[in-house]
Design a protein around this motif. Structure first.
Motif, PDB file in Angstrom:
ATOM      1  N   TRP A   1      44.722  51.357  36.057  1.00 32.91           N
ATOM      2  CA  TRP A   1      45.414  50.406  36.938  1.00 32.91           C
ATOM      3  C   TRP A   1      46.653  51.071  37.514  1.00 32.91           C
TER       4      TRP A   1
ATOM      5  N   ARG B   1      46.173  48.686  30.915  1.00 29.84           N
ATOM      6  CA  ARG B   1      45.535  47.965  32.021  1.00 29.84           C
ATOM      7  C   ARG B   1      44.620  48.905  32.792  1.00 29.84           C
TER       8      ARG B   1
ATOM      9  N   ARG C   1      43.385  43.733  31.073  1.00 30.48           N
ATOM     10  CA  ARG C   1      44.411  44.129  30.102  1.00 30.48           C
ATOM     11  C   ARG C   1      43.785  44.107  28.712  1.00 30.48           C
TER      12      ARG C   1
END
Length: 275
Positions: free
Chosen positions: A98, A48, A42
């Motif tokens: 992510w 992310r 992060r």
């Protein structure tokens, strides 16, 4: 101009310490059986990312193959590799956005996980309404139409390559690093992968691996995802869908659908036969 801390750097002394400097490593996957160590990172802006670092020679080769695959094939279901970072001394890692979700099956170096445990992602996935499972498979199928259009074939595809977001009902494809241009002749004793998903020719040195091999894998994927259990005794689909799967997974490649497009056409026609 300030460069992006993950997408604007090409080499670092070591990957993990660098990630800890530019953001928070909120997840680490150190027990992977792939020879990689992966991190969820992060950044200060809240973004992310998923970073996968090769730590064995085999994993280095696989990541290099995967990098080439992701340059050739793009699809919204396939989580892309958008950058890679070299580490001094020869190692390197790939950077991906992510994605939320749970891997349906997660083998590790310390042992295989149980697909039949009541709280396992696979059991929870199989308990979903059939329409949701069919939507997931249709997305898998559509992604492989893009793979076929780019002249590639599936290798080492199994339920461990499926990341499913239960909250949003979205399926992502991950870890497709062994996919490669096809057809090709198998020059080793077998290809990597799960036997439950693999075609017979993937175990024969000198065999041709082509889009019919991928058809077999997709047929097995449909069969296993649409079963209520892990013993293939609780089929949740229709007889018409089962007929399509039987043809897709015949032992002789010549008896299967000629390509993924033909398989997809037959599968979607069979979906139309649902009551």
């Amino acid at each position: 101009m300030v460069l992006h801390p993950l997408l604007g750097v090409d080499e670092v002394p070591a990957v993990e310490p660098y990630l800890a400097r530019v953001g928070e490593v909120f997840r680490a996957f150190r027990d992977e059986d792939s020879g990689c160590v992966s991190y969820g990172v992060r950044l200060l802006d809240g973004a992310r990312w998923f970073v996968k670092e090769a730590v064995t020679d085999r994993a280095h080769h696989s990541l290099a193959r995967g990098w080439a695959f992701h340059r050739a094939v793009r699809h919204t279901a396939i989580v892309p590799q958008v950058h890679r970072i070299a580490a001094q001394g020869g190692g390197w890692a790939v950077v991906m956005p992510w994605r939320e979700g749970e891997v349906l099956y997660h083998p590790t170096r310390s042992g295989s996980r149980d697909r039949t445990s009541p709280d396992s992602p696979m059991v929870r996935f199989r308990a979903l309404p059939t329409d949701r499972v069919l939507r997931a498979f249709d997305r898998i199928l559509d992604a492989h139409l893009a793979v076929e259009a780019a002249g590639h074939v599936a290798v080492d595809f199994y339920d461990g390559a499926l990341l499913y977001d239960f909250a949003r009902d979205v399926t992502h494809l991950i870890d497709l690093d062994e996919y490669r241009p096809g057809p090709f002749v198998l020059d080793e004793e077998r290809l990597p992968g799960s036997r439950r998903f693999m075609a017979p020719e993937e175990f024969v040195r000198g065999a041709v691996i082509d889009t019919r091999t991928t058809v077999f894998t997709l047929g097995r994927t449909a069969r296993l995802l649409l079963d209520a259990g892990d013993q293939e005794r609780a089929w949740r689909g229709t007889p018409a869908q089962q007929t399509v799967i039987v043809r897709a997974t015949r032992a002789d490649p010549a008896d299967r659908f000629e390509n993924i497009h033909d398989f997809a056409t037959a599968w979607r026609a069979a979906e139309g036969c649902r009551p």
